[in-house]
Design a protein around this motif. Structure first.
Motif, PDB file in Angstrom:
ATOM      1  N   VAL A 129       0.853  -1.186   0.000  1.00  0.00           N
ATOM      2  CA  VAL A 129       0.000   0.000   0.000  1.00  0.00           C
ATOM      3  C   VAL A 129       0.889   1.237   0.000  1.00  0.00           C
ATOM      4  N   LEU A 130       0.609   2.152  -0.900  1.00  0.00           N
ATOM      5  CA  LEU A 130       1.407   3.369  -0.999  1.00  0.00           C
ATOM      6  C   LEU A 130       0.775   4.503  -0.195  1.00  0.00           C
ATOM      7  N   THR A 131       1.625   5.319   0.388  1.00  0.00           N
ATOM      8  CA  THR A 131       1.166   6.454   1.182  1.00  0.00           C
ATOM      9  C   THR A 131       1.036   7.688   0.297  1.00  0.00           C
ATOM     10  N   GLU A 132       0.548   8.773   0.892  1.00  0.00           N
ATOM     11  CA  GLU A 132       0.451  10.030   0.154  1.00  0.00           C
ATOM     12  C   GLU A 132       1.834  10.512  -0.248  1.00  0.00           C
ATOM     13  N   ASP A 133       2.816  10.334   0.619  1.00  0.00           N
ATOM     14  CA  ASP A 133       4.183  10.725   0.283  1.00  0.00           C
ATOM     15  C   ASP A 133       4.708   9.916  -0.893  1.00  0.00           C
ATOM     16  N   ASP A 134       4.360   8.627  -0.930  1.00  0.00           N
ATOM     17  CA  ASP A 134       4.771   7.796  -2.064  1.00  0.00           C
ATOM     18  C   ASP A 134       4.137   8.305  -3.359  1.00  0.00           C
ATOM     19  N   GLY A 135       2.881   8.719  -3.260  1.00  0.00           N
ATOM     20  CA  GLY A 135       2.214   9.257  -4.444  1.00  0.00           C
ATOM     21  C   GLY A 135       2.889  10.506  -4.952  1.00  0.00           C
ATOM     22  N   THR A 136       3.293  11.386  -4.040  1.00  0.00           N
ATOM     23  CA  THR A 136       3.999  12.598  -4.448  1.00  0.00           C
ATOM     24  C   THR A 136       5.345  12.253  -5.076  1.00  0.00           C
ATOM     25  N   TRP A 137       6.045  11.286  -4.492  1.00  0.00           N
ATOM     26  CA  TRP A 137       7.333  10.861  -5.034  1.00  0.00           C
ATOM     27  C   TRP A 137       7.172  10.396  -6.477  1.00  0.00           C
ATOM     28  N   LEU A 138       6.127   9.616  -6.733  1.00  0.00           N
ATOM     29  CA  LEU A 138       5.872   9.125  -8.082  1.00  0.00           C
ATOM     30  C   LEU A 138       5.520  10.265  -9.036  1.00  0.00           C
ATOM     31  N   ALA A 139       4.752  11.224  -8.530  1.00  0.00           N
ATOM     32  CA  ALA A 139       4.405  12.377  -9.366  1.00  0.00           C
ATOM     33  C   ALA A 139       5.667  13.150  -9.757  1.00  0.00           C
ATOM     34  N   VAL A 140       6.563  13.346  -8.798  1.00  0.00           N
ATOM     35  CA  VAL A 140       7.821  14.037  -9.088  1.00  0.00           C
ATOM     36  C   VAL A 140       8.644  13.227 -10.087  1.00  0.00           C
ATOM     37  N   ASP A 141       8.705  11.920  -9.880  1.00  0.00           N
ATOM     38  CA  ASP A 141       9.512  11.076 -10.758  1.00  0.00           C
ATOM     39  C   ASP A 141       9.006  11.139 -12.199  1.00  0.00           C
ATOM     40  N   THR A 142       7.676  11.204 -12.341  1.00  0.00           N
ATOM     41  CA  THR A 142       7.105  11.277 -13.680  1.00  0.00           C
ATOM     42  C   THR A 142       7.388  12.643 -14.305  1.00  0.00           C
ATOM     43  N   LEU A 143       7.176  13.709 -13.554  1.00  0.00           N
ATOM     44  CA  LEU A 143       7.460  15.045 -14.079  1.00  0.00           C
ATOM     45  C   LEU A 143       8.945  15.232 -14.385  1.00  0.00           C
ATOM     46  N   GLU A 194       3.544  20.055  -1.928  1.00  0.00           N
ATOM     47  CA  GLU A 194       3.901  18.670  -1.599  1.00  0.00           C
ATOM     48  C   GLU A 194       5.260  18.298  -2.188  1.00  0.00           C
ATOM     49  N   VAL A 195       5.515  18.763  -3.418  1.00  0.00           N
ATOM     50  CA  VAL A 195       6.789  18.458  -4.060  1.00  0.00           C
ATOM     51  C   VAL A 195       7.942  19.052  -3.259  1.00  0.00           C
ATOM     52  N   SER A 196       7.745  20.223  -2.685  1.00  0.00           N
ATOM     53  CA  SER A 196       8.827  20.867  -1.926  1.00  0.00           C
ATOM     54  C   SER A 196       9.223  20.048  -0.703  1.00  0.00           C
ATOM     55  N   ARG A 197       8.308  19.201  -0.205  1.00  0.00           N
ATOM     56  CA  ARG A 197       8.619  18.373   0.970  1.00  0.00           C
ATOM     57  C   ARG A 197       9.006  16.947   0.585  1.00  0.00           C
ATOM     58  N   SER A 198       9.020  16.659  -0.714  1.00  0.00           N
ATOM     59  CA  SER A 198       9.294  15.297  -1.165  1.00  0.00           C
ATOM     60  C   SER A 198      10.769  14.946  -0.990  1.00  0.00           C
ATOM     61  N   SER A 199      11.021  13.676  -0.743  1.00  0.00           N
ATOM     62  CA  SER A 199      12.400  13.193  -0.613  1.00  0.00           C
ATOM     63  C   SER A 199      13.017  12.856  -1.961  1.00  0.00           C
ATOM     64  N   HIS A 200      12.261  13.039  -3.038  1.00  0.00           N
ATOM     65  CA  HIS A 200      12.780  12.705  -4.372  1.00  0.00           C
ATOM     66  C   HIS A 200      13.979  13.593  -4.695  1.00  0.00           C
ATOM     67  N   PRO A 201      15.065  13.014  -5.195  1.00  0.00           N
ATOM     68  CA  PRO A 201      16.274  13.828  -5.471  1.00  0.00           C
ATOM     69  C   PRO A 201      16.071  14.885  -6.553  1.00  0.00           C
ATOM     70  N   ASP A 202      15.034  14.721  -7.400  1.00  0.00           N
ATOM     71  CA  ASP A 202      14.788  15.694  -8.456  1.00  0.00           C
ATOM     72  C   ASP A 202      13.702  16.704  -8.088  1.00  0.00           C
ATOM     73  N   ALA A 203      13.269  16.713  -6.837  1.00  0.00           N
ATOM     74  CA  ALA A 203      12.154  17.584  -6.437  1.00  0.00           C
ATOM     75  C   ALA A 203      12.462  19.056  -6.724  1.00  0.00           C
ATOM     76  N   ILE A 204      13.643  19.512  -6.347  1.00  0.00           N
ATOM     77  CA  ILE A 204      13.988  20.925  -6.556  1.00  0.00           C
ATOM     78  C   ILE A 204      14.065  21.235  -8.045  1.00  0.00           C
ATOM     79  N   ALA A 205      14.645  20.327  -8.816  1.00  0.00           N
ATOM     80  CA  ALA A 205      14.760  20.554 -10.258  1.00  0.00           C
ATOM     81  C   ALA A 205      13.379  20.643 -10.916  1.00  0.00           C
ATOM     82  N   VAL A 206      12.445  19.824 -10.457  1.00  0.00           N
ATOM     83  CA  VAL A 206      11.084  19.876 -11.000  1.00  0.00           C
ATOM     84  C   VAL A 206      10.429  21.208 -10.655  1.00  0.00           C
ATOM     85  N   LEU A 207      10.615  21.661  -9.419  1.00  0.00           N
ATOM     86  CA  LEU A 207      10.055  22.956  -9.012  1.00  0.00           C
ATOM     87  C   LEU A 207      10.664  24.086  -9.842  1.00  0.00           C
TER      88      LEU A 207
END
Length: 453
Positions: A369-383, A414-427
């Motif tokens: 089961v994925l959490t809301e944070d996991d969903g944001t991580w996936l959204a960042v990864d796709t973007l 949500e992206v600003s709080r994501s642990s995804h390494p590309d979060a800042i680049a996406v923003l």
């Protein structure tokens, strides 16, 4: 997706498939945002049309000499030539057709009557075998040197007749283009039962047919389709098999021409065969650069054991960039449950386990089961796939279609709080290229926050 030439990797529609799989996510709010973001990316960006761009498996076509020879043996073509010779010089109606008495005579002498005579006449006239002017009909030119151009025109004449009742079946006429494309995508042909069922489904969905009509069609369509297939065989497009139908070599050539005219991806086997020999990493790089067409992975997977192919791709994705994962995700989406063991192994990979969980979940297989944070991580990864495209600037222009609002602002936060390494680049990407000043400003502010953390 947009016809960007990048092998189908910028597919924000992937986000929509996460909705039902994310355990802790606010359903209605995230659905609204992701549906908004996915909208419009399955359409051609040529500016001339709004039709969906489809990818078809690569095909082999017969040699030009074989095809040209086959044109001469098509019954419709033979009859058009016979009718032109028989007609010679004679008067025609104001509509440019034979008078009833002449049509009856053509029926007796040539065996051509009714709608078939009308079709043959139209082909003879449009192809130049007959010439129509104020004086009436007269002999036209002989067959042109380029028989394939001639054949292409014949097929277009045939397909243009569907509005007038080409096959005798309203359902077959309505969905003839879909039927041809479906059979084109199955090199070995299609069984008669599967064809009937496919036509029924296309009619039920496409024409919103109600239950009484569908019950009637289930009884009547098999016989109607049998007659329709005979007409299409007469036109040189189909041939019967032991338990169904397939396109003739001329049919394959003609349908491919039509698909290419519509802007679809319909490559020749010779054009993509080399990609099937590449390693997984080489294939992904070729797709990411736009060198490989979106149909290349289909052939690549077909030449391998599915589980092994999935394992090769996942190995690249696990240590690769978001761009590589974007490419690989589109390939894995086309794979069935036979790839499950490889996707289960991917649950142990830090950058792939969320993607693997979604893949398993949408196939109703046991998945985390994925959490809301996991969903944001996936959204960042796709973007973040945008960061790895050669034409990222152009692709970002598609954000003009997004309607800015609270949901997009919420995702930015949500992206600003994501642990995804590309979060800042996406923003930063959103901050630089989103056309709405409020969204762009919020993204730049969120990027500053993320950097300060």
């Amino acid at each position: 997706m947009a016809n960007s030439g990048n092998g189908g990797i910028f597919d924000l529609g992937e986000l929509r498939s996460l909705i039902d799989e994310l355990g802790g996510v606010s359903g209605e709010e995230r659905e609204a945002l992701l549906a908004e973001m996915a909208g419009g990316h399955d359409e051609c960006d040529c500016g001339d049309c709004g039709s969906e761009v489809l990818s078809f498996p690569p095909v082999e076509v017969a040699s030009a000499a074989e095809l040209a020879e086959a044109v001469l043996s098509v019954p419709l073509v033979s009859d058009a030539r016979r009718l032109a010779v028989w007609t010679g010089a004679r008067e025609v109606t104001e509509e440019g057709m034979l008078f009833p008495a002449d049509a009856a005579e053509a029926g007796r002498e040539l065996g051509l009557t009714g709608e078939r005579l009308r079709l043959v006449w139209i082909v003879a006239v449009n192809s130049g075998l007959l010439r129509i002017d104020r004086a009436g009909a007269s002999p036209g030119r002989a067959l042109p040197p380029d028989l394939m151009e001639f054949w292409d025109g014949v097929v277009m004449d045939v397909l243009d007749r569907t509005d007038e009742g080409l096959t005798g079946s309203a359902v077959a006429d309505e969905h003839l283009t879909e039927m041809l494309a479906t059979i084109y995508a199955t090199s070995d042909g299609i069984t008669y039962a599967a064809l009937v069922e496919g036509m029924l489904q296309a009619h039920e969905i496409g024409c919103e047919a109600r239950a009484p009509e569908m019950r009637r069609l289930r009884e009547e369509l098999p016989a109607e389709l049998d007659v329709a297939l005979d007409l299409l065989r007469y036109c040189g497009l189909f041939e019967r098999t032991a338990d169904g139908v397939r396109l003739t070599p001329l049919g394959v050539w003609a349908v491919r021409q039509d698909l290419l005219r519509e802007g679809h991806d319909a490559p020749l086997l010779s054009e993509v065969a080399g990609f099937a020999e590449l390693s997984a990493a080489e294939l992904v790089d070729a797709m990411l650069s736009g060198e490989a067409p979106s149909s290349a992975p289909m052939l690549w997977v077909e030449r391998r054991v599915p589980e092994d192919a999935a394992r090769e791709l996942i190995k690249v994705a696990a240590s690769g960039t978001a761009g590589q994962r974007g490419v690989i995700g589109t390939v894995l989406e086309e794979m069935g449950p036979e790839a499950e063991p490889a996707l289960r192994e991917a649950l142990a990979e830090p950058t792939m386990w969320r993607h693997a969980a979604v893949w398993l979940g949408v196939r109703d297989l046991d998945a985390p089961v994925l959490t809301e944070d996991d969903g944001t991580w996936l959204a960042v990864d796709t973007l973040a796939t945008l960061l790895h495209l050669p034409d990222a600037q152009e692709a970002m222009g598609e954000f003009e279609a997004l309607e800015a609002g609270d949901e997009l602002l919420r995702l930015v936060e949500e992206v600003s709080r994501s642990s995804h390494p590309d979060a800042i680049a996406v923003l930063e990407l959103l901050g630089s290229h989103h056309p709405d000043t409020a969204i762009a400003k919020a993204a730049r502010k969120a990027a500053m926050k993320a950097r300060s953390r």
